[in-house]
Write a protein that holds these residues in place. Structure first.
Motif, PDB file in Angstrom:
ATOM      1  N   HIS A   1       0.825  -1.197   0.000  1.00 18.09           N
ATOM      2  CA  HIS A   1       0.000   0.000   0.000  1.00 18.09           C
ATOM      3  C   HIS A   1       0.866   1.256   0.000  1.00 18.09           C
ATOM      4  O   HIS A   1       0.562   2.223  -0.678  1.00 18.09           O
ATOM      5  CB  HIS A   1      -0.925  -0.095   1.219  1.00 18.09           C
ATOM      6  CG  HIS A   1      -1.400   1.185   1.763  1.00 18.09           C
ATOM      7  ND1 HIS A   1      -0.776   1.829   2.804  1.00 18.09           N
ATOM      8  CD2 HIS A   1      -2.441   1.966   1.398  1.00 18.09           C
ATOM      9  CE1 HIS A   1      -1.428   2.942   3.059  1.00 18.09           C
ATOM     10  NE2 HIS A   1      -2.430   3.053   2.230  1.00 18.09           N
ATOM     11  N   CYS A   2       1.962   1.215   0.785  1.00 18.98           N
ATOM     12  CA  CYS A   2       2.895   2.345   0.794  1.00 18.98           C
ATOM     13  C   CYS A   2       4.248   1.820   1.280  1.00 18.98           C
ATOM     14  O   CYS A   2       4.356   0.675   1.674  1.00 18.98           O
ATOM     15  CB  CYS A   2       2.380   3.474   1.689  1.00 18.98           C
ATOM     16  SG  CYS A   2       2.467   3.095   3.449  1.00 18.98           S
TER      17      CYS A   2
ATOM     18  N   HIS B   1      -1.033  -2.117   8.646  1.00 25.19           N
ATOM     19  CA  HIS B   1      -0.664  -0.959   9.474  1.00 25.19           C
ATOM     20  C   HIS B   1      -1.237  -1.103  10.879  1.00 25.19           C
ATOM     21  O   HIS B   1      -2.386  -0.733  11.104  1.00 25.19           O
ATOM     22  CB  HIS B   1      -1.198   0.325   8.843  1.00 25.19           C
ATOM     23  CG  HIS B   1      -0.341   0.828   7.740  1.00 25.19           C
ATOM     24  ND1 HIS B   1       0.864   1.423   7.978  1.00 25.19           N
ATOM     25  CD2 HIS B   1      -0.492   0.802   6.396  1.00 25.19           C
ATOM     26  CE1 HIS B   1       1.418   1.759   6.835  1.00 25.19           C
ATOM     27  NE2 HIS B   1       0.620   1.381   5.851  1.00 25.19           N
TER      28      HIS B   1
HETATM   29 ZN   LIG Z   1       1.129   1.286   3.833  1.00 29.53          ZN
END
Ligand SMILES: [Zn+2]
Length: 475
Positions: A180-181, A198
């Motif tokens: 996602h990141c 997360h």
């Molecule tokens: Zn992420």
């Protein structure tokens, strides 16, 4: 013509007529009273507005102080941020749900009447939350918590009239099947499937009455660029502790946490910051302490206390034992145990439960029970905190922002602020009447939103709220 009805029958008919008229008048009065009485939804809305006006009278001014990251805009930042918070106060669960309500003319009109602010489309709110630095809303949350502390609303819950009990624990927030990141933690299962997620580490001020207020948040996330090992709860705790000390430098804090925390680094941090702690202790954890406990227990039979309590037809027998002056790497610790037997035995529960804690506070015959009880309060962060936020309307695990990590963090803080406002409302003494007859908070919030959609808002009681002076008391 002469009336042929005998006199005694006439009297009976008159009595009957008078009685019927009286009953009809009573029924009319009852109907008038019922019509004048606010609906359940309106009454809950009134309590909610009362909490905002009386606990956080400066909320809108504080929202105005947030630095605007935009050059030009149709909506003021206050309107944007209030909508972000109300998304959670109304327990909408998704941006789309609040957009649907916003499309209803009456809902929008009621919202504007109540807050004297317009309700923007949530896409507009989203664009701002993608750009707003995540420190801004977190700072706003600190300001609100400090208001509660300054008003001494939480003082009655302190341990030994001194320590504010703060639970520390981590929980998962969002997970993805694709990266996602760059800060995502990742885990690969035996089947070779990688998940990206997360988690967050929270410090929440907890009370036996059921409050669970976020006072600091630290994301467990990998740093920029290269790293050897992924971030973890213990590493995040070091950052969380620094944040807690910076935000609340003089607050006497007693930390409670699970079996991950009895380690040297944790004891050091607590000593540096002047914090107390009560930690869950699992047998065998910290081997030298565990050996000392096993060696000393048979030699201190006097440090034992029994207590029997009754809860209706349930009998709770508790046996406490404790030991002081245990050493762990230069830290003086105390050990305490509570063995609990509940009769009759509850379905699916073991015949007896054992709760063991380690603390840096001194344990005596007069303090052992309250220390054990406080250590067990740690469950509040999971039940009243994480579970409520995940499953009872707040959508903690919902992906409010799929792409922007910054926006996701801002939604998280809006959720914490919204949940704080709702908790204070629900736990205020005047709210308890609404919880009678097995009414759930979830149901009451449905009534509230239904009222905003379809009810008739009488403006006057809401307008005079700001001028009224009374104190909100918590359970
Ligand atoms: Zn992420």
């Amino acid at each position: 013509m002469k009336n042929s009805t005998p006199a005694f029958l006439q009297r009976r008919q008159h009595r009957k007529a008078r009685h019927t008229a009286k009953r009809q008048a009573q029924r009319r009065a009852q109907r008038r009273a019922a019509a004048a009485e606010p609906s359940r939804g309106q009454a809950v809305l009134y309590e909610l507005c009362k909490t905002i006006h009386h606990v956080f009278p400066n909320l809108f001014d504080q929202l105005r102080q947030v630095e605007d990251c935009r050059q030009k805009s149709d909506y003021t930042l206050v309107e944007i941020l209030l909508a972000g918070i109300m998304l959670f106060v109304f327990q909408e669960g998704s941006r789309n749900a609040l957009n649907n309500k916003r499309d209803e003319k009456k809902f929008r009109k009621h919202y504007e009447c109540l807050f004297k602010l317009r309700l923007p489309h949530l896409d507009t709110v989203h664009r701002v939350l993608c750009r707003l630095p995540d420190t801004e809303l977190e700072q706003l949350k600190h300001t609100l918590v400090k208001t509660l502390l300054e008003k001494k609303m939480l003082h009655k819950y302190r341990l030994f009239e001194r320590w504010f009990v703060v639970a520390v624990d981590g929980t998962g927030v969002v997970s993805f099947s694709e990266q996602h990141c760059e800060h995502c933690l990742h885990r690969t299962s035996k089947t070779g499937k990688t998940t990206y997620f997360h988690p967050v580490l929270e410090a929440k001020l907890i009370t036996a009455s059921g409050l669970s207020i976020s006072i600091a948040t630290e994301w467990i996330a990998n740093p920029d660029g290269e790293y050897d090992k992924q971030d973890c709860e213990r590493k995040a705790f070091v950052r969380l502790a620094a944040q807690l000390k910076q935000q609340y430098p003089r607050l006497p804090i007693c930390l409670t946490a699970d079996g991950l925390y009895p380690y040297q680094g944790f004891f050091d941090i607590c000593r540096q910051n002047g914090w107390a702690f009560i930690l869950t202790f699992q047998d065998g954890n910290l081997p030298t302490v565990w050996q000392d406990v096993q060696g000393l227990l048979p030699r201190t039979p006097a440090q034992c206390q029994h207590q029997r309590r009754y809860h209706g037809s349930t009998v709770i027998d508790q046996t406490f034992r404790w030991l002081n002056h245990l050493d762990s790497g230069g830290h003086t610790l105390a050990w305490l145990e509570c063995v609990e037997i509940v009769t009759p035995q509850k379905k699916g529960k073991p015949p007896q439960s054992r709760f063991v804690h380690l603390t840096n506070l001194t344990v005596t015959a007069s303090t052992v029970r309250v220390l054990s009880r406080t250590g067990r309060l740690r469950w509040k962060i999971e039940n009243e905190g994480f579970n409520t936020q995940k499953h009872l309307g707040y959508g903690l695990e919902h992906k409010y922002a799929r792409v922007s990590w910054q926006a996701a963090k801002n939604y998280y803080q809006c959720l914490q602020i919204g949940h704080l406002i709702n908790q204070l409302t629900i736990l205020s003494t005047t709210f308890q009447v609404h919880l009678q007859d097995k009414k759930t908070c979830r149901h009451l919030w449905f009534c509230l939103v239904a009222f905003l959609l379809e009810g008739h808002l009488s403006q006057s009681p809401f307008d005079t709220l700001a001028q009224q002076r009374f104190q909100l008391r918590l359970l």
